[in-house]
Enzyme design. Structure first.
Site, mmCIF file in Angstrom:
data_model
loop_
_atom_site.group_PDB
_atom_site.id
_atom_site.type_symbol
_atom_site.label_atom_id
_atom_site.label_comp_id
_atom_site.label_asym_id
_atom_site.label_seq_id
_atom_site.Cartn_x
_atom_site.Cartn_y
_atom_site.Cartn_z
ATOM 1 N N ASP A 3 85.073 -52.244 -30.129
ATOM 2 C CA ASP A 3 85.085 -50.987 -30.872
ATOM 3 C C ASP A 3 86.395 -50.761 -31.606
ATOM 4 O O ASP A 3 86.542 -49.750 -32.304
ATOM 5 C CB ASP A 3 84.795 -49.805 -29.941
ATOM 6 C CG ASP A 3 85.889 -49.607 -28.890
ATOM 7 O OD1 ASP A 3 86.420 -50.617 -28.391
ATOM 8 O OD2 ASP A 3 86.219 -48.449 -28.581
ATOM 9 N N PHE A 57 81.954 -58.540 -29.544
ATOM 10 C CA PHE A 57 81.803 -57.143 -29.960
ATOM 11 C C PHE A 57 82.950 -56.304 -29.412
ATOM 12 O O PHE A 57 83.252 -56.355 -28.219
ATOM 13 C CB PHE A 57 80.485 -56.566 -29.439
ATOM 14 C CG PHE A 57 79.259 -57.271 -29.938
ATOM 15 C CD1 PHE A 57 78.720 -56.973 -31.187
ATOM 16 C CD2 PHE A 57 78.636 -58.235 -29.161
ATOM 17 C CE1 PHE A 57 77.584 -57.614 -31.648
ATOM 18 C CE2 PHE A 57 77.493 -58.879 -29.615
ATOM 19 C CZ PHE A 57 76.972 -58.574 -30.857
ATOM 20 N N PHE A 105 81.646 -59.381 -24.892
ATOM 21 C CA PHE A 105 81.676 -57.937 -25.110
ATOM 22 C C PHE A 105 83.001 -57.347 -24.661
ATOM 23 O O PHE A 105 83.565 -57.771 -23.643
ATOM 24 C CB PHE A 105 80.590 -57.235 -24.286
ATOM 25 C CG PHE A 105 79.180 -57.671 -24.558
ATOM 26 C CD1 PHE A 105 78.398 -57.004 -25.487
ATOM 27 C CD2 PHE A 105 78.622 -58.737 -23.865
ATOM 28 C CE1 PHE A 105 77.077 -57.387 -25.715
ATOM 29 C CE2 PHE A 105 77.310 -59.129 -24.085
ATOM 30 C CZ PHE A 105 76.534 -58.449 -25.017
ATOM 31 N N ASP A 106 83.467 -56.347 -25.384
ATOM 32 C CA ASP A 106 84.473 -55.426 -24.863
ATOM 33 C C ASP A 106 83.739 -54.459 -23.924
ATOM 34 O O ASP A 106 82.503 -54.417 -23.908
ATOM 35 C CB ASP A 106 85.146 -54.690 -26.015
ATOM 36 C CG ASP A 106 86.190 -53.693 -25.545
ATOM 37 O OD1 ASP A 106 86.842 -53.949 -24.511
ATOM 38 O OD2 ASP A 106 86.347 -52.649 -26.197
ATOM 39 N N GLY A 107 84.492 -53.682 -23.158
ATOM 40 C CA GLY A 107 83.869 -52.748 -22.224
ATOM 41 C C GLY A 107 83.675 -51.363 -22.793
ATOM 42 O O GLY A 107 82.596 -51.011 -23.294
#
Length: 248
Positions: free
Chosen positions: A223, A221, A108-110
């Site tokens: 954004d 993932f 994951f990105d944060g």
């Protein structure tokens, strides 16, 4: 890998109802019979196949299923799902390296993925220095939840059922944040929510592709499309989360 985790959960507790439930929602007009034949052909373990029609659109299916994660190659469907409050991401059809089927790895990105985009907004509106000062001043203030926080919580919940020694699930944080206050705020947020990440990479704004290539997650993932492209270029399934200030 999902099937493997389900099998391990059953071995752990024969009576457990906690497992991955996989639902396929074909696009409107897709041949359901042909889809079912492909599912059988490739030996995929699918729990349910739904059908989008004029009488029952996508959001009606999601309201009934209540997924913690919805994946699609249709960006508009993903946006609708996120607006409706579901964790969702857009996938891309590329050639990928074959990931492990012995351990499920999710990266994951944060900001804008696991967490809200509140800090990203400071960066966009006032610049990098203001962002760093904001994270320093608010280091002990937990970040808000992001669109995939519930999916991450579900993974952590399953990890705790297995215990550390035999767990077939690993989670990764791959973020552009640095290791000072911006990184500490992330770690303190996870600690505050009683959540643990297996490995965290604070890259200080550098390229994420090589790290993802080394991790070899089943899915990553982010954004931001450039970071998703970096994953794709390194043979990793990159999924775009169209949420927050970076996607306005």
């Amino acid at each position: 890998a999902l099937t493997m985790v389900n099998q391990r959960l059953t071995e752990l507790d024969q009576a457990t109802e906690e497992r991955f439930v996989i639902v396929v929602i074909p696009s409107d007009g897709q041949d359901i019979d042909h889809l079912n034949k492909n599912i059988k052909k490739y030996g995929l373990k699918i729990d349910l196949v739904c059908e989008i029609t004029g009488e029952k659109p996508l959001l009606d299916h999601l309201k009934k299923i209540k997924p913690v994660l919805y994946l699609s190659t249709n960006p508009q469907n993903v946006k609708e799902a996120i607006i409706a409050g579901y964790g969702a991401a857009t996938m891309f059809q590329r050639h990928y390296h074959e990931p492990s089927d012995e351990v499920l790895r999710v990266a994951f990105d944060g900001d804008g993925v696991l967490f809200s985009d509140e800090s990203e907004r400071v960066y966009k509106d006032r610049g990098l220095q203001s962002f760093k000062l904001n994270e320093r001043d608010r280091e002990d203030n937990p970040l808000g939840q992001g669109p995939l926080s519930e999916f991450f919580r579900a993974l952590v919940h399953l990890q705790k059922k297995f215990g550390q020694q035999t767990c077939p699930i690993r989670t990764y944080l791959v973020t552009s944040r640095g290791t000072s206050s911006p990184g500490l705020r992330v770690l303190k947020t996870l600690q505050n929510d009683n959540l643990e990440i297996d490995e965290a990479f604070f890259l200080c704004g550098t390229y994420k592709g090589p790290v993802l290539k080394a991790i070899k997650p089943h899915i990553f993932f982010d954004d931001q499309i450039p970071h998703v492209d970096g994953a794709l270029q390194n043979g990793v399934i990159g999924a775009h989360v169209p949420y927050g200030v970076r996607n306005e």
